[in-house]
Design a protein around this motif. Sequence first.
Motif, PDB file in Angstrom:
ATOM      1  N   ASP A   1       0.019  -4.052  -9.199  1.00  0.00           N
ATOM      2  CA  ASP A   1      -0.811  -3.039  -8.541  1.00  0.00           C
ATOM      3  C   ASP A   1      -0.750  -3.218  -7.024  1.00  0.00           C
ATOM      4  O   ASP A   1      -0.893  -4.336  -6.508  1.00  0.00           O
ATOM      5  CB  ASP A   1      -2.263  -3.153  -9.003  1.00  0.00           C
ATOM      6  N   VAL A   2      -0.537  -2.112  -6.311  1.00  0.00           N
ATOM      7  CA  VAL A   2      -0.497  -2.139  -4.860  1.00  0.00           C
ATOM      8  C   VAL A   2      -1.218  -0.908  -4.327  1.00  0.00           C
ATOM      9  O   VAL A   2      -1.457   0.062  -5.058  1.00  0.00           O
ATOM     10  CB  VAL A   2       0.947  -2.172  -4.309  1.00  0.00           C
ATOM     11  N   SER A   3      -1.558  -0.935  -3.048  1.00  0.00           N
ATOM     12  CA  SER A   3      -2.197   0.201  -2.373  1.00  0.00           C
ATOM     13  C   SER A   3      -1.494   0.464  -1.059  1.00  0.00           C
ATOM     14  O   SER A   3      -1.125  -0.479  -0.340  1.00  0.00           O
ATOM     15  CB  SER A   3      -3.685  -0.082  -2.118  1.00  0.00           C
ATOM     16  N   LEU A   4      -1.323   1.743  -0.738  1.00  0.00           N
ATOM     17  CA  LEU A   4      -0.799   2.142   0.567  1.00  0.00           C
ATOM     18  C   LEU A   4      -1.982   2.334   1.504  1.00  0.00           C
ATOM     19  O   LEU A   4      -2.931   3.056   1.186  1.00  0.00           O
ATOM     20  CB  LEU A   4      -0.001   3.429   0.454  1.00  0.00           C
ATOM     21  N   VAL A   5      -1.922   1.689   2.665  1.00  0.00           N
ATOM     22  CA  VAL A   5      -3.016   1.763   3.640  1.00  0.00           C
ATOM     23  C   VAL A   5      -2.415   1.979   5.023  1.00  0.00           C
ATOM     24  O   VAL A   5      -1.245   1.703   5.270  1.00  0.00           O
ATOM     25  CB  VAL A   5      -3.877   0.477   3.635  1.00  0.00           C
ATOM     26  N   HIS A   6      -3.240   2.484   5.934  1.00  0.00           N
ATOM     27  CA  HIS A   6      -2.820   2.569   7.333  1.00  0.00           C
ATOM     28  C   HIS A   6      -3.984   2.200   8.231  1.00  0.00           C
ATOM     29  O   HIS A   6      -5.151   2.259   7.840  1.00  0.00           O
ATOM     30  CB  HIS A   6      -2.245   3.945   7.679  1.00  0.00           C
ATOM     31  N   GLU A   7      -3.651   1.809   9.446  1.00  0.00           N
ATOM     32  CA  GLU A   7      -4.671   1.388  10.386  1.00  0.00           C
ATOM     33  C   GLU A   7      -5.559   2.568  10.780  1.00  0.00           C
ATOM     34  O   GLU A   7      -5.176   3.730  10.648  1.00  0.00           O
ATOM     35  CB  GLU A   7      -4.023   0.796  11.641  1.00  0.00           C
ATOM     36  N   SER A   8      -6.741   2.244  11.285  1.00  0.00           N
ATOM     37  CA  SER A   8      -7.655   3.257  11.811  1.00  0.00           C
ATOM     38  C   SER A   8      -7.651   3.124  13.327  1.00  0.00           C
ATOM     39  O   SER A   8      -8.335   2.266  13.897  1.00  0.00           O
ATOM     40  CB  SER A   8      -9.073   3.046  11.257  1.00  0.00           C
TER      41      SER A   8
END
Length: 256
Positions: free
Chosen positions: A127-134
């Motif tokens: 399981d993985v998640s795609l994230v980006h900075e704020s």
Amino acid sequence: MREPTAELLVGELVLHGRVMPASNATFVGEVCGTTVVYKPVAGERPLWDFPDGTLADRERSAYLVSEALGWNVVPLTFLRDGPHGPGMVQVWQEPDDEQEAVTVVRSLAERPGWLHVFDGVDDRDQDVSLVHESSAALRRMVVFDAIVNNADRKGGHVLPMGDGHRYGVDHGVSFHTDPKLRTVLWGWAGEPMDEQELAGLELVAAALSADLGEALGAHLTPYEVEATRRRVARLLRTGAFPLPRGDWPAIPWPPF
């Protein structure tokens, strides 16, 4: 508006190598000591859903919109002749290898304060998640992408610079008349824009009725220029970041 110097426009373009893999012919070269990316029109693959114009023209158009915003989202980009014929030339920007703006994590706890985009599994079925900075820089890129209707904002198309600036590159599949926004930067979807972001939209709206509209008309069809005006007007009317649409894949694949 920043424009290339005479040296960049007419100086000898010396190629150092080809970027592999790439969907279209892409070279790294040098003009009078300046490192550049060169994408010849002759190396563009035909796209059934972008039958008009060239990818090079769309890249130049994206730069013109970036300049109208005043946010320096797109590096200096222009059209000129080269070893493989006319094409797009963009001044190279060297990203900071120790920074990242978009990534995949196994746990959201790895990036506290970052924004979640979607969950999936990797090549090991983990399981993985795609994230980006704020960040303000990335928010502005999202506004820019919404204006140009960017159909291919992958994580690899975001260049994190050492000073915190983020450049966006690869805008050849933008400006379609139909909604085709595909991006990995959905973290603010539906949220209100701030005053500076709305002010940027106002600048583009005014420029589209003046010099920018005329400049885009040299690279895009009249329908694409008009669609750009409508997108800006809609963004100003809603005052919010766009939401994914169900009739078009919302995330480019692969996302990097």
